[in-house]
Design a protein around this motif. Structure first.
Motif, short mmCIF file in Angstrom:
data_model
loop_
_atom_site.label_atom_id
_atom_site.label_comp_id
_atom_site.label_asym_id
_atom_site.label_seq_id
_atom_site.Cartn_x
_atom_site.Cartn_y
_atom_site.Cartn_z
N ILE A 3 6.45 -0.63 7.83
CA ILE A 3 5.85 0.65 7.49
C ILE A 3 6.94 1.70 7.32
CG2 ILE A 3 4.42 2.56 8.34
CD1 ILE A 3 2.65 0.54 9.74
N TRP A 4 6.89 2.39 6.19
CA TRP A 4 7.69 3.60 6.00
C TRP A 4 6.75 4.78 6.18
CZ3 TRP A 4 11.20 2.85 1.04
CH2 TRP A 4 12.17 1.86 1.32
N ASP A 59 2.11 8.53 3.85
CA ASP A 59 2.47 9.94 3.95
C ASP A 59 1.43 10.72 4.74
OD1 ASP A 59 4.19 12.20 3.19
OD2 ASP A 59 2.42 12.88 2.08
N VAL A 60 0.30 10.08 5.05
CA VAL A 60 -0.77 10.75 5.79
C VAL A 60 -1.24 9.85 6.92
CG1 VAL A 60 -1.57 12.18 3.88
CG2 VAL A 60 -2.43 9.86 4.09
N THR A 61 -1.63 10.46 8.02
CA THR A 61 -2.11 9.71 9.19
C THR A 61 -3.25 10.50 9.84
OG1 THR A 61 -0.53 10.78 10.68
CG2 THR A 61 0.18 8.73 9.62
N ASP A 62 -3.85 9.89 10.83
CA ASP A 62 -4.90 10.55 11.60
C ASP A 62 -4.74 10.17 13.06
OD1 ASP A 62 -7.18 11.97 12.27
OD2 ASP A 62 -8.53 10.27 11.87
N LEU A 118 0.83 -1.20 0.00
CA LEU A 118 0.00 0.00 0.00
C LEU A 118 0.87 1.25 0.00
CD1 LEU A 118 -2.77 1.50 0.45
CD2 LEU A 118 -2.32 1.26 2.91
N VAL A 119 0.51 2.19 -0.87
CA VAL A 119 1.07 3.54 -0.84
C VAL A 119 -0.10 4.48 -0.56
CG1 VAL A 119 2.26 5.36 -2.12
CG2 VAL A 119 2.88 2.95 -2.50
N HIS A 120 -0.08 5.09 0.62
CA HIS A 120 -1.22 5.93 1.03
C HIS A 120 -0.83 7.39 1.03
CE1 HIS A 120 -4.80 7.37 2.68
NE2 HIS A 120 -4.59 7.16 3.96
N ALA A 173 4.30 14.46 0.57
CA ALA A 173 4.29 13.94 -0.80
C ALA A 173 4.20 15.05 -1.82
CB ALA A 173 3.14 12.95 -0.98
N SER A 174 3.34 16.02 -1.58
CA SER A 174 3.26 17.18 -2.47
C SER A 174 2.91 18.40 -1.65
CB SER A 174 2.22 16.97 -3.57
OG SER A 174 0.92 16.90 -3.04
#
Length: 309
Positions: free
Chosen positions: A267-268, A248-251, A219-221, A274-275
């Motif tokens: 996990i990386w 690149d995103v979390t909550d 997965l790439v999120h 990312a942008s």
């Protein structure tokens, strides 16, 4: 004189101010909280609009998001007749294409495994798989998803995309709607999430979705943190249903220091980089949208309130 208020990062705002001064001297450019005469404000660019926006800016005509997303806006608190425009600019697109290309190539060429082997002092090769035999799938076929797929096609990957509505993209197998989601997932080895965040997509990356991917998928999120059900991701990594995740995103953002994502071996994690909106091109895009608005043309990135993006 009509005015434009910028309510976001003040460092970037100063770059906007220089560009507006050169190209739109007829607009009084203001950086929050220096708003000048509220009655003169016709345009507002913000990451988070101020409360009671219509009460503060009675003559506001357009609200621009300073970022690509609008999920941070509380639409039920915004006037229903106020046009909302998300940011669609080359800097955001280019950055996302770079990041996703890096992530996909890292997974394709087994970099997480090689990193683990390095820590163990293990010199061992892994058979290289041709890009044409690696099946990539992108969730979300907006401007970012299409740009990412265009770049990945150039590397020779077998590319597919899924969205709620039907698309046709050259060299990309396109799926649409809930009925076609299982087939899309079943053929996808590296899944990239670029969905907008709406009530319909919150929690979209969950146990059921992970189970529909081939065993050992990755997965790439790069969407939004609330797309992901964190416990379901950890469970899928534990069982091997997922081999690796690049997030690149979390909550929330940032995560608590004791969160398991920080030190998980599969996990990386990057801090939502990312942008990023580039102020020079972003200001140019907003000025073009103001020009289009003034002459009655459609603005690029105008949000459909019914869809939420």
């Amino acid at each position: 004189m009509a005015s434009f208020v910028y309510k976001s990062d003040p460092v970037r705002g100063r770059v906007w101010a220089e560009i507006f001064a050169r190209q739109a001297p007829q607009l009084d450019f203001r950086i929050w909280p220096d708003i000048g005469d509220p009655a003169a404000v016709r345009f507002l660019a913000a990451w988070e609009p101020p409360p009671d926006i219509r009460g503060l800016f009675q003559n506001l005509e357009v609200l621009f998001s300073s970022g690509a997303g609008v999920d941070q806006f509380k639409f039920d608190e915004l006037p229903s007749d106020l046009p909302v425009v998300r940011m669609v600019e080359p800097g955001i697109i280019g950055g996302m294409v770079e990041y996703v290309s890096w992530a996909v190539l890292s997974l394709h060429r087994d970099m997480p495994q090689y990193q683990s082997q390095q820590r163990e002092g293990l010199w061992k090769t892994i058979q290289v798989q041709p890009a044409a035999k690696r099946r990539i799938g992108v969730l979300g076929l907006g401007s970012l998803g299409q740009a990412v797929l265009g770049q990945l096609r150039g590397f020779g990957f077998d590319c597919a995309g899924w969205s709620r509505s039907r698309h046709q993209l050259e060299g990309v197998q396109c799926f649409a709607g809930a009925d076609e989601l299982p087939a899309f997932l079943a053929r996808t080895q590296i899944l990239i999430c670029l969905l907008p965040l709406t009530d319909a997509t919150r929690g979209f990356l969950n146990a059921g979705l992970f189970a529909a991917l081939p065993a050992g998928a990755s997965l790439v999120h790069v969407g939004r943190g609330p797309h992901l059900v964190e416990a379901d991701l950890l469970a899928a990594l534990e069982t091997g249903q997922l081999a690796q995740a690049i997030l690149d995103v979390t909550d929330p953002e940032p995560l608590p220091t004791d969160h398991p994502f920080w030190r998980h071996p599969k996990i990386w994690l990057t801090p939502h980089i990312a942008s990023m909106t580039q102020p020079e091109t972003a200001a140019e895009v907003v000025l073009e949208n103001i020009r289009r608005f003034e002459v009655g043309e459609g603005m690029t990135g105008r949000v459909d309130r019914g869809l939420g993006y």
